[in-house]
Design an enzyme around this catalytic site. Structure first.
Site, PDB file in Angstrom:
ATOM      1  N   GLY A  66       0.774  -1.241   0.000  1.00 53.24           N
ATOM      2  CA  GLY A  66       0.000   0.000   0.000  1.00 53.24           C
ATOM      3  C   GLY A  66       0.799   1.281   0.000  1.00 53.24           C
ATOM      4  O   GLY A  66       0.302   2.324   0.442  1.00 53.24           O
ATOM      5  N   ASN A  72       1.765   3.057  -2.654  1.00 58.71           N
ATOM      6  CA  ASN A  72       1.145   4.006  -3.596  1.00 58.71           C
ATOM      7  C   ASN A  72      -0.167   4.539  -3.034  1.00 58.71           C
ATOM      8  O   ASN A  72      -0.484   5.720  -3.206  1.00 58.71           O
ATOM      9  CB  ASN A  72       0.923   3.345  -4.956  1.00 58.71           C
ATOM     10  N   MET A 124      -3.654  -6.999  -7.069  1.00 54.33           N
ATOM     11  CA  MET A 124      -3.029  -8.117  -7.779  1.00 54.33           C
ATOM     12  C   MET A 124      -4.031  -9.149  -8.270  1.00 54.33           C
ATOM     13  O   MET A 124      -3.701 -10.332  -8.388  1.00 54.33           O
ATOM     14  CB  MET A 124      -1.984  -8.782  -6.876  1.00 54.33           C
ATOM     15  N   LEU A 163      -9.201  -8.196 -13.200  1.00 56.82           N
ATOM     16  CA  LEU A 163     -10.594  -7.742 -13.153  1.00 56.82           C
ATOM     17  C   LEU A 163     -11.363  -8.348 -14.320  1.00 56.82           C
ATOM     18  O   LEU A 163     -10.821  -8.519 -15.415  1.00 56.82           O
ATOM     19  CB  LEU A 163     -10.633  -6.220 -13.236  1.00 56.82           C
ATOM     20  N   HIS A 184       1.569   1.096 -13.061  1.00 55.14           N
ATOM     21  CA  HIS A 184       2.330  -0.094 -13.445  1.00 55.14           C
ATOM     22  C   HIS A 184       3.818   0.262 -13.462  1.00 55.14           C
ATOM     23  O   HIS A 184       4.198   1.312 -13.999  1.00 55.14           O
ATOM     24  CB  HIS A 184       1.900  -0.571 -14.832  1.00 55.14           C
ATOM     25  N   THR A 222      -8.462  -0.941 -18.856  1.00 55.16           N
ATOM     26  CA  THR A 222      -9.309  -1.533 -19.899  1.00 55.16           C
ATOM     27  C   THR A 222      -9.206  -3.053 -19.766  1.00 55.16           C
ATOM     28  O   THR A 222      -8.492  -3.542 -18.891  1.00 55.16           O
ATOM     29  CB  THR A 222      -8.845  -1.098 -21.308  1.00 55.16           C
TER      30      THR A 222
HETATM   31  C1  GRF Z   1       3.820  -1.040  -7.395  1.00 54.73           C
HETATM   32  O1  GRF Z   1       5.098  -1.211  -7.958  1.00 54.73           O
HETATM   33  C2  GRF Z   1       2.789  -0.819  -8.468  1.00 54.73           C
HETATM   34  O2  GRF Z   1       3.287  -0.132  -9.573  1.00 54.73           O
HETATM   35  C3  GRF Z   1       2.448  -2.229  -8.856  1.00 54.73           C
HETATM   36  O3  GRF Z   1       2.458  -2.950  -7.659  1.00 54.73           O
HETATM   37  C4  GRF Z   1       3.321  -2.303  -6.733  1.00 54.73           C
HETATM   38  C5  GRF Z   1       2.481  -2.019  -5.522  1.00 54.73           C
HETATM   39  O4  GRF Z   1       3.233  -1.481  -4.467  1.00 54.73           O
HETATM   40  N1  GRF Z   1       1.198  -2.258  -9.577  1.00 54.73           N
HETATM   41  P1  GRF Z   1       2.487  -0.770  -3.256  1.00 54.73           P
HETATM   42  O5  GRF Z   1       1.488  -1.788  -2.691  1.00 54.73           O
HETATM   43  O6  GRF Z   1       1.797   0.439  -3.785  1.00 54.73           O
HETATM   44  O7  GRF Z   1       3.554  -0.451  -2.270  1.00 54.73           O
END
Ligand code: GRF
Length: 200
Positions: free
Chosen positions: A13, A15, A92, A95, A111, A143
């Site tokens: 988490g 991000n 992860m 969808l 991503h 998408t």
């Molecule tokens: C990040 O590298 C994001 O780009 C990818 O999964 C990772 C998630 O990391 N989709 P976090 O859970 O946000 O720390």
């Protein structure tokens, strides 16, 4: 008026946290209405609650292989929270068209690669194997195709001679934390006063 954003996570988490911290600024155009996880043990749930953001696990395993039933449960919570925009942040689970269509043009993902290069997992390892000299991250609309939607923003980092997947991941992650809040804000500005009412 701030747009109401729901964040979907599966783990750490970081991000999500970058978005929550950006949204704490009264001038930021979004508020984080709810965080949902498909895993009960996602560390991000605790981080969200510590910051006063409602955070709920809707474990996918309760729905066995019925992906749509799981997504309908997510959808109910998003609706209840009045969410207008969904941000995937390390979510992860693939969808289904049910969810993707419900949120067409209103769901963002981050991503860790310069899409269209390296969709999917283990991007840092693959960048090193390909001897790319540049790497980075992408915010895009969600998408049906995985990591395929229209690109909203990208940030670039150099690949250094002595990089490992871990050093590269850390360099990219720092950019992700800067890019995602900026891209979400820019996306919201392009919506102007368009109403985001949905026909649930
Ligand atoms: C990040 O590298 C994001 O780009 C990818 O999964 C990772 C998630 O990391 N989709 P976090 O859970 O946000 O720390």
């Amino acid at each position: 008026m701030k747009r109401r954003v729901g964040i979907l996570i599966s783990g750490r988490g970081s991000n999500m946290l970058a978005l929550i911290e950006a949204a704490a600024d009264p001038a930021y155009p979004a508020e984080i209405a709810i965080v949902l996880s498909n895993r009960e043990d996602a560390e991000g749930l605790v981080l969200a609650r510590e910051r006063g953001v409602p955070a709920l696990a809707i474990p996918a395993k309760l729905f066995k292989s019925d992906r749509v039933a799981h997504e309908k449960a997510l959808q109910r919570e998003l609706e209840r929270a009045g969410v207008e925009i969904v941000c995937l942040a390390g979510y992860m689970r693939l969808l289904t068209p049910f969810f993707v269509e419900a949120w067409a043009g209103r769901a963002l993902n981050i991503h860790p690669s310069l899409l269209p290069a390296h969709p999917g997992l283990e991007t840092h390892q693959r960048v090193l194997e390909a001897r790319d000299t540049e790497h980075g991250c992408t915010v895009h609309l969600v998408t049906k195709g995985m990591d395929e939607g229209p690109i909203l923003a990208q940030a670039r980092v150099p690949v250094l001679d002595n990089d490992t997947p871990e050093t590269l991941a850390a360099r990219v992650l720092a950019e992700e934390h800067r890019l995602y809040p900026a891209a979400l804000a820019q996306y919201i500005h392009t919506l102007r006063n368009e109403t985001l009412d949905r026909n649930f």
